[in-house]
Design an enzyme around this catalytic site. Sequence first.
Site, PDB file in Angstrom:
ATOM      1  N   ALA A  86       0.826  -1.012   0.064  1.00 47.34           N
ATOM      2  CA  ALA A  86      -0.059  -0.081   0.015  1.00 47.34           C
ATOM      3  C   ALA A  86       0.892   1.342  -0.176  1.00 47.34           C
ATOM      4  CB  ALA A  86      -0.942   0.030   1.120  1.00 47.34           C
ATOM      5  N   GLY A 129       0.406  -5.110   0.456  1.00 47.36           N
ATOM      6  CA  GLY A 129      -0.576  -5.149  -0.559  1.00 47.36           C
ATOM      7  C   GLY A 129       0.081  -5.707  -1.818  1.00 47.36           C
ATOM      8  N   GLU A 132      -0.203  -9.172  -1.408  1.00 45.58           N
ATOM      9  CA  GLU A 132      -1.608  -9.488  -1.360  1.00 45.58           C
ATOM     10  C   GLU A 132      -2.079  -9.565  -2.727  1.00 45.58           C
ATOM     11  OE1 GLU A 132      -2.088  -6.676   1.578  1.00 45.58           O
ATOM     12  OE2 GLU A 132      -3.261  -8.320   2.939  1.00 45.58           O
ATOM     13  N   GLU A 152       3.745  -5.389   7.261  1.00 42.18           N
ATOM     14  CA  GLU A 152       3.021  -4.509   7.874  1.00 42.18           C
ATOM     15  C   GLU A 152       3.014  -4.167   9.431  1.00 42.18           C
ATOM     16  OE1 GLU A 152       2.052  -6.629   5.678  1.00 42.18           O
ATOM     17  OE2 GLU A 152       0.337  -5.661   4.339  1.00 42.18           O
TER      18      GLU A 152
HETATM   19  C1  HXC Z   1       4.912   4.735  -0.699  1.00 39.84           C
HETATM   20  C2  HXC Z   1       6.947   3.779  -0.959  1.00 39.84           C
HETATM   21  C3  HXC Z   1       6.890   2.484  -0.568  1.00 39.84           C
HETATM   22  C4  HXC Z   1       5.604   2.095  -0.155  1.00 39.84           C
HETATM   23  C5  HXC Z   1       8.642   2.102  -0.947  1.00 39.84           C
HETATM   24  N1  HXC Z   1       8.371   3.421  -1.496  1.00 39.84           N
HETATM   25  N2  HXC Z   1       7.707   1.307  -0.561  1.00 39.84           N
HETATM   26  N3  HXC Z   1       6.343   4.683  -0.959  1.00 39.84           N
HETATM   27  N4  HXC Z   1       4.695   3.300  -0.144  1.00 39.84           N
HETATM   28  N5  HXC Z   1       4.881   1.197   0.244  1.00 39.84           N
HETATM   29  C6  HXC Z   1       9.229   4.612  -2.016  1.00 39.84           C
HETATM   30  C7  HXC Z   1      10.314   4.994  -0.926  1.00 39.84           C
HETATM   31  O1  HXC Z   1       9.708   6.216  -0.033  1.00 39.84           O
HETATM   32  C8  HXC Z   1      11.276   5.654  -1.722  1.00 39.84           C
HETATM   33  O2  HXC Z   1      10.809   6.908  -2.418  1.00 39.84           O
HETATM   34  C9  HXC Z   1      11.452   4.759  -3.083  1.00 39.84           C
HETATM   35  O3  HXC Z   1       9.955   4.178  -3.014  1.00 39.84           O
HETATM   36  C10 HXC Z   1      12.235   3.703  -2.782  1.00 39.84           C
HETATM   37  O4  HXC Z   1      12.377   3.015  -1.607  1.00 39.84           O
HETATM   38  P1  HXC Z   1      13.618   2.917  -0.842  1.00 39.84           P
HETATM   39  O5  HXC Z   1      12.985   2.482   0.479  1.00 39.84           O
HETATM   40  O6  HXC Z   1      14.602   4.088  -0.830  1.00 39.84           O
HETATM   41  O7  HXC Z   1      14.447   1.511  -1.488  1.00 39.84           O
HETATM   42  P2  HXC Z   1      15.214   0.337  -0.533  1.00 39.84           P
HETATM   43  O8  HXC Z   1      16.093   1.045   0.297  1.00 39.84           O
HETATM   44  O9  HXC Z   1      15.634  -0.563  -1.985  1.00 39.84           O
HETATM   45  O10 HXC Z   1      13.912  -0.437  -0.003  1.00 39.84           O
HETATM   46  C11 HXC Z   1      12.932  -1.128  -0.695  1.00 39.84           C
HETATM   47  C12 HXC Z   1      11.928  -1.544   0.158  1.00 39.84           C
HETATM   48  C13 HXC Z   1      11.457  -0.410   1.171  1.00 39.84           C
HETATM   49  C14 HXC Z   1      12.464  -2.814   1.311  1.00 39.84           C
HETATM   50  C15 HXC Z   1      10.536  -2.067  -0.511  1.00 39.84           C
HETATM   51  O11 HXC Z   1      11.031   0.735   0.434  1.00 39.84           O
HETATM   52  C16 HXC Z   1      10.410  -0.943   2.192  1.00 39.84           C
HETATM   53  O12 HXC Z   1      10.385  -1.325   3.168  1.00 39.84           O
HETATM   54  N6  HXC Z   1       8.998  -0.216   1.640  1.00 39.84           N
HETATM   55  C17 HXC Z   1       7.768  -0.467   2.338  1.00 39.84           C
HETATM   56  C18 HXC Z   1       7.553  -1.852   2.450  1.00 39.84           C
HETATM   57  C19 HXC Z   1       6.170  -2.081   3.170  1.00 39.84           C
HETATM   58  O13 HXC Z   1       6.197  -1.681   4.579  1.00 39.84           O
HETATM   59  N7  HXC Z   1       5.141  -2.484   2.657  1.00 39.84           N
HETATM   60  C20 HXC Z   1       3.873  -2.496   3.227  1.00 39.84           C
HETATM   61  C21 HXC Z   1       2.870  -1.370   3.121  1.00 39.84           C
HETATM   62  S1  HXC Z   1       1.553  -1.762   4.194  1.00 39.84           S
HETATM   63  P3  HXC Z   1      11.331   8.532  -1.799  1.00 39.84           P
HETATM   64  O14 HXC Z   1      10.927   9.411  -2.716  1.00 39.84           O
HETATM   65  O15 HXC Z   1      11.055   8.552  -0.348  1.00 39.84           O
HETATM   66  O16 HXC Z   1      12.963   8.086  -2.003  1.00 39.84           O
HETATM   67  C22 HXC Z   1       0.352  -2.486   3.341  1.00 39.84           C
HETATM   68  C23 HXC Z   1      -0.930  -2.659   3.916  1.00 39.84           C
HETATM   69  C24 HXC Z   1      -1.783  -3.228   2.868  1.00 39.84           C
HETATM   70  O17 HXC Z   1       0.927  -2.702   2.382  1.00 39.84           O
HETATM   71  C25 HXC Z   1      -3.142  -2.960   3.232  1.00 39.84           C
HETATM   72  C26 HXC Z   1      -3.881  -3.175   1.858  1.00 39.84           C
HETATM   73  C27 HXC Z   1      -5.282  -2.386   1.951  1.00 39.84           C
END
Ligand code: HXC
Length: 278
Positions: A86, A129, A132, A152
């Site tokens: 997400a 997501g 998912e 999450e």
């Molecule tokens: C918004 C995101 C993002 C996300 C990455 N980015 N994931 N932006 N939402 N989920 C953005 C970062 O802010 C960054 O932009 C760019 O993408 C690259 O990410 P980095 O972190 O710099 O890259 P890296 O160091 O290679 O790490 C990759 C990663 C990490 C491990 C995937 O980005 C990460 O942990 N992302 C979040 C993963 C996560 O927690 N997902 C679950 C989300 S909750 P900027 O502009 O800031 O540099 C969910 C709930 C589902 O999914 C519910 C559904 C209804």
Amino acid sequence: SEQSTATSRIKNTDDGISMQHEYQDIIVSEISGGVLTITLNRPEAYNALRTQLLSELATVLQQAAADDEVRAVVVTGSEKVFAAGADIKEMAALDAVGVLNDPRVLHWRTIAQFPKPLIAAVNGFALGGGCELVMHADIVIAGDNAQFGQPEINLGIIPGAGGTQRLIRTVGKSMAMQLVLSGEFISATQARDFGLVSEVTIPERTLERATELARKIATKPPIAVRQAKEVLLKAYETTLDSGLSLERKAFTLLAATEDRNEGIAAFMEKRKPNFTGK
Ligand code: HXC
């Protein structure tokens, strides 16, 4: 800043007029060999599934469901990222009532109800997501660089697009708990060993292999394909007895199709079947 450029799909309609659809967060291919390919395209945000993206995905799947030319859909991301979940920045702006009324819930439902085969071609991160979304696909082909996870928990939340329910049905209790409670990622081969993925390949071949499968499925009798998907998915949520009953009814229904007669006749006559979708 948003860098994704609007992309379009040109489709020739029956009356010869070209229709153009603009999408911001996805790229939609021409239909080729009965297969439509949807590419998630927000590289600047690791394909984070903001409302706009999910809405476009749901819209295209709804159109694909109604379009007889489309026999299977492939959904993919980039070589590095399928989807990082997400959009956390978008999520940050929502309070409980905002989450309750979130339109994305409806988009997820549309994706879940897509009646034709949906094949995911996954390279790189498939998280939250994104993982998912992978579980909404019927078949998953992964590059050996793929990583799957439900991180999450690190944000003080839990999977919210079916992850808790689909994961446990897909990979079993212990691995589902491990992923959701620890937030650790698993590799493509682990995901295959646990049934989340059906095949692992080199990243350069992931989309090609998914497309190959989709095209093969596109040559099969479409009513039987749809019935098979529906009945198989019912196994997730019903008893063996009522699942077997549904299977029997679908099996019987197929006996009334022209394609079933054609398939059997072609076998007997040692020729290729010519399926018409009737
Ligand atoms: C918004 C995101 C993002 C996300 C990455 N980015 N994931 N932006 N939402 N989920 C953005 C970062 O802010 C960054 O932009 C760019 O993408 C690259 O990410 P980095 O972190 O710099 O890259 P890296 O160091 O290679 O790490 C990759 C990663 C990490 C491990 C995937 O980005 C990460 O942990 N992302 C979040 C993963 C996560 O927690 N997902 C679950 C989300 S909750 P900027 O502009 O800031 O540099 C969910 C709930 C589902 O999914 C519910 C559904 C209804």
